[in-house]
Design a protein around this motif. Structure first.
Motif, PDB file in Angstrom:
ATOM      1  N   LEU A   1       4.864  -2.214   0.731  1.00 55.25           N
ATOM      2  CA  LEU A   1       5.115  -0.903   1.321  1.00 55.25           C
ATOM      3  C   LEU A   1       4.441   0.224   0.529  1.00 55.25           C
ATOM      4  O   LEU A   1       4.348   1.356   1.003  1.00 55.25           O
ATOM      5  N   GLY A   2       3.981  -0.087  -0.691  1.00 56.69           N
ATOM      6  CA  GLY A   2       3.314   0.908  -1.523  1.00 56.69           C
ATOM      7  C   GLY A   2       4.237   1.664  -2.449  1.00 56.69           C
ATOM      8  O   GLY A   2       3.833   2.666  -3.054  1.00 56.69           O
ATOM      9  N   ILE A   3       5.477   1.179  -2.599  1.00 61.78           N
ATOM     10  CA  ILE A   3       6.463   1.909  -3.403  1.00 61.78           C
ATOM     11  C   ILE A   3       6.086   1.910  -4.886  1.00 61.78           C
ATOM     12  O   ILE A   3       6.229   2.923  -5.572  1.00 61.78           O
ATOM     13  N   ILE A   4       5.607   0.776  -5.399  1.00 61.12           N
ATOM     14  CA  ILE A   4       5.199   0.740  -6.813  1.00 61.12           C
ATOM     15  C   ILE A   4       3.985   1.635  -7.018  1.00 61.12           C
ATOM     16  O   ILE A   4       3.891   2.361  -8.018  1.00 61.12           O
ATOM     17  N   GLY A   5       3.054   1.627  -6.077  1.00 60.88           N
ATOM     18  CA  GLY A   5       1.878   2.490  -6.180  1.00 60.88           C
ATOM     19  C   GLY A   5       2.214   3.962  -6.183  1.00 60.88           C
ATOM     20  O   GLY A   5       1.481   4.773  -6.768  1.00 60.88           O
ATOM     21  N   ALA A   6       3.343   4.344  -5.561  1.00 65.14           N
ATOM     22  CA  ALA A   6       3.745   5.754  -5.535  1.00 65.14           C
ATOM     23  C   ALA A   6       4.123   6.268  -6.918  1.00 65.14           C
ATOM     24  O   ALA A   6       4.179   7.483  -7.134  1.00 65.14           O
ATOM     25  N   LEU A   7       4.366   5.357  -7.864  1.00 67.61           N
ATOM     26  CA  LEU A   7       4.791   5.744  -9.203  1.00 67.61           C
ATOM     27  C   LEU A   7       3.614   5.912 -10.165  1.00 67.61           C
ATOM     28  O   LEU A   7       3.822   6.243 -11.332  1.00 67.61           O
ATOM     29  N   PHE A   8       2.387   5.694  -9.678  1.00 66.04           N
ATOM     30  CA  PHE A   8       1.201   5.805 -10.518  1.00 66.04           C
ATOM     31  C   PHE A   8       0.195   6.750  -9.864  1.00 66.04           C
ATOM     32  O   PHE A   8       0.158   6.897  -8.639  1.00 66.04           O
ATOM     33  N   THR A   9      -0.643   7.369 -10.690  1.00 63.46           N
ATOM     34  CA  THR A   9      -1.651   8.294 -10.189  1.00 63.46           C
ATOM     35  C   THR A   9      -2.807   7.524  -9.564  1.00 63.46           C
ATOM     36  O   THR A   9      -2.925   6.304  -9.715  1.00 63.46           O
ATOM     37  N   GLU A  10      -3.696   8.254  -8.895  1.00 70.05           N
ATOM     38  CA  GLU A  10      -4.869   7.612  -8.294  1.00 70.05           C
ATOM     39  C   GLU A  10      -5.754   6.979  -9.361  1.00 70.05           C
ATOM     40  O   GLU A  10      -6.323   5.903  -9.150  1.00 70.05           O
ATOM     41  N   ASP A  11      -5.907   7.636 -10.514  1.00 65.70           N
ATOM     42  CA  ASP A  11      -6.732   7.083 -11.595  1.00 65.70           C
ATOM     43  C   ASP A  11      -6.155   5.768 -12.125  1.00 65.70           C
ATOM     44  O   ASP A  11      -6.888   4.944 -12.677  1.00 65.70           O
ATOM     45  N   GLU A  12      -4.843   5.589 -11.960  1.00 65.68           N
ATOM     46  CA  GLU A  12      -4.178   4.386 -12.455  1.00 65.68           C
ATOM     47  C   GLU A  12      -4.068   3.295 -11.383  1.00 65.68           C
ATOM     48  O   GLU A  12      -3.501   2.237 -11.633  1.00 65.68           O
ATOM     49  N   GLY A  13      -4.580   3.608 -10.182  1.00 62.94           N
ATOM     50  CA  GLY A  13      -4.541   2.631  -9.109  1.00 62.94           C
ATOM     51  C   GLY A  13      -3.473   2.883  -8.070  1.00 62.94           C
ATOM     52  O   GLY A  13      -3.336   2.108  -7.120  1.00 62.94           O
ATOM     53  N   GLY A  14      -2.716   3.978  -8.223  1.00 60.08           N
ATOM     54  CA  GLY A  14      -1.669   4.316  -7.271  1.00 60.08           C
ATOM     55  C   GLY A  14      -2.063   5.487  -6.403  1.00 60.08           C
ATOM     56  O   GLY A  14      -3.245   5.761  -6.197  1.00 60.08           O
ATOM     57  N   PHE A  15      -1.052   6.214  -5.915  1.00 61.28           N
ATOM     58  CA  PHE A  15      -1.347   7.376  -5.083  1.00 61.28           C
ATOM     59  C   PHE A  15      -0.340   8.507  -5.291  1.00 61.28           C
ATOM     60  O   PHE A  15      -0.236   9.411  -4.474  1.00 61.28           O
ATOM     61  N   GLY A  16       0.400   8.466  -6.404  1.00 61.03           N
ATOM     62  CA  GLY A  16       1.409   9.500  -6.661  1.00 61.03           C
ATOM     63  C   GLY A  16       1.503   9.775  -8.148  1.00 61.03           C
ATOM     64  O   GLY A  16       0.603  10.317  -8.753  1.00 61.03           O
ATOM     65  N   GLY A  17       2.642   9.384  -8.721  1.00 64.07           N
ATOM     66  CA  GLY A  17       2.816   9.479 -10.160  1.00 64.07           C
ATOM     67  C   GLY A  17       3.440  10.753 -10.667  1.00 64.07           C
ATOM     68  O   GLY A  17       3.743  10.860 -11.854  1.00 64.07           O
TER      69      GLY A  17
END
Length: 377
Positions: free
Chosen positions: A50-66
């Motif tokens: 669902l992308g929930i783990i990715g929401a906890l990291f920045t784009e530079d870190e491979g996510g989309f939030g952070g």
């Protein structure tokens, strides 16, 4: 100032709430709590997809939030549903430290973490440290090309399921000094590292971790030698914001269950929620909820500010959520009566989560004293 969620965060909240409403009920959680692992790999993988783990990291870190508000959105929903999977410890704490301090090889693990294929844990707290996060007795002694780790870590959440642990150890300085603390990324199967696990009262599992002549190398170190505390403190601040948001979500569930019960249970031919005494008590809970939401918003908004202001606002939020959460949990149980204490009823787990959250990363008294010190500095 506009405190409404952005369109992207609103979509994140809606999708996570729908997923948990469909997949996570009381019976499902009780089955997870009774399992040997204390977590569900299916739920974990579903959250990752669902992308929930990715929401906890920045784009530079491979996510989309952070950002702080991304953490608040995710953990409020996790708290609302009473999720016991180790999102806080695996992603925010251990994963966050890899993102903050790791080299390119170490950061390559983040992709696997965000995809749901890696479990992590932070082994920092010790039997004698309590809420003093500068107190590190575990030692890191350099012998030739090796760094020898010795010590004990207490209540390491998710240690049993973790593939790798972020371990703190002191390379120099006195026991309670900030300088001299290093962080190492150690595979759990490294020789000399033992894990003794147990269930936690509020759900999930933790372990006592012993390091007996565990051999590390420079390539295992996160960041510079002896300079790990600043990043560690920053990640504990993020964890406190996440925990406050999780508590807020749990409080919302407790209040909703109480409202439903008060308007369903009848005495003298009418719902007990129409009785003035109970209506006034319930109104007090709504006021506490609004104060708590404001505190979470304030702490999340200050997470990216300079250290003194960040820590002050985080301690203020943790103190307020601890006091308000305990009141909500106690009042919800009292207005329900005996049914609130049965394991088959949702409130039993939610109330335990609220109360036990106050004891992670510093309780109300600790953070009140800390806020006073930071304000006087």
């Amino acid at each position: 100032m506009n405190f409404d969620l952005t369109e992207e965060r609103q979509m994140l909240q809606d999708s996570l709430r729908r997923y948990l409403r469909d997949k996570y009920d009381t019976a499902t959680r009780n089955a997870i709590l009774d399992s040997d692992t204390g977590m569900s790999s299916d739920i974990w993988n579903g959250l990752a997809e669902l992308g929930i783990i990715g929401a906890l990291f920045t784009e530079d870190e491979g996510g989309f939030g952070g950002a702080g508000f991304d953490l608040a959105v995710v953990f409020e929903e996790l708290g609302r549903a009473g999720v016991v999977e180790p999102m806080l410890d695996s992603a925010v704490l251990a994963g966050g430290l890899i993102a903050d301090l790791g080299n390119d090889d170490q950061k390559s693990h983040l992709e696997t973490l965000i995809g749901g294929g890696l479990q992590l844990a932070l082994a920092h707290g010790e039997p004698s440290s309590r809420y003093d996060y500068t107190r590190v007795d575990t030692t890191a002694v350099t012998k030739g090309d090796d760094i020898i780790l010795n010590g004990r870590k207490a209540v390491v959440v998710n240690a049993e399921a973790a593939d790798m642990l972020v371990v703190s150890a002191r390379e120099e300085g006195a026991v309670s000094e900030e300088d001299g603390i290093s962080l190492f990324l150690i595979p759990k199967d490294r020789a000399g590292l033992t894990v003794q696990g147990y269930a936690l009262l509020a759900g999930g599992r933790a372990a006592e971790v012993t390091l007996d002549d565990v051999i590390a190398r420079d390539a295992d170190r996160l960041g510079a030698a002896g300079k790990g505390y600043a990043a560690l403190e920053g990640r504990i601040a993020a964890a406190n914001v996440a925990l406050c948001a999780e508590t807020l979500g749990a409080m919302e569930s407790a209040v909703a269950l109480t409202r439903e019960y008060l308007m369903t249970r009848k005495q003298f031919g009418r719902p007990i929620g129409t009785f003035q005494a109970l209506a006034h008590r319930f109104s007090d809970l709504l006021i506490e909820m609004e104060q708590s939401r404001s505190a979470v918003i304030n702490a999340a908004g200050h997470l990216e500010t300079a250290r003194p202001e960040r820590e002050k606002q985080v301690s203020a939020a943790k103190n307020l959520l601890g006091r308000a959460g305990r009141l909500v949990a106690e009042e919800a149980i009292q207005m329900h009566g005996g049914i609130a204490m049965t394991q088959e009823y949702e409130l039993a787990h939610i109330a335990k989560r609220i109360v036990m959250a106050d004891h992670r990363f510093g309780d109300t008294d600790h953070h009140l004293e800390r806020f006073i010190k930071l304000s006087a500095a």
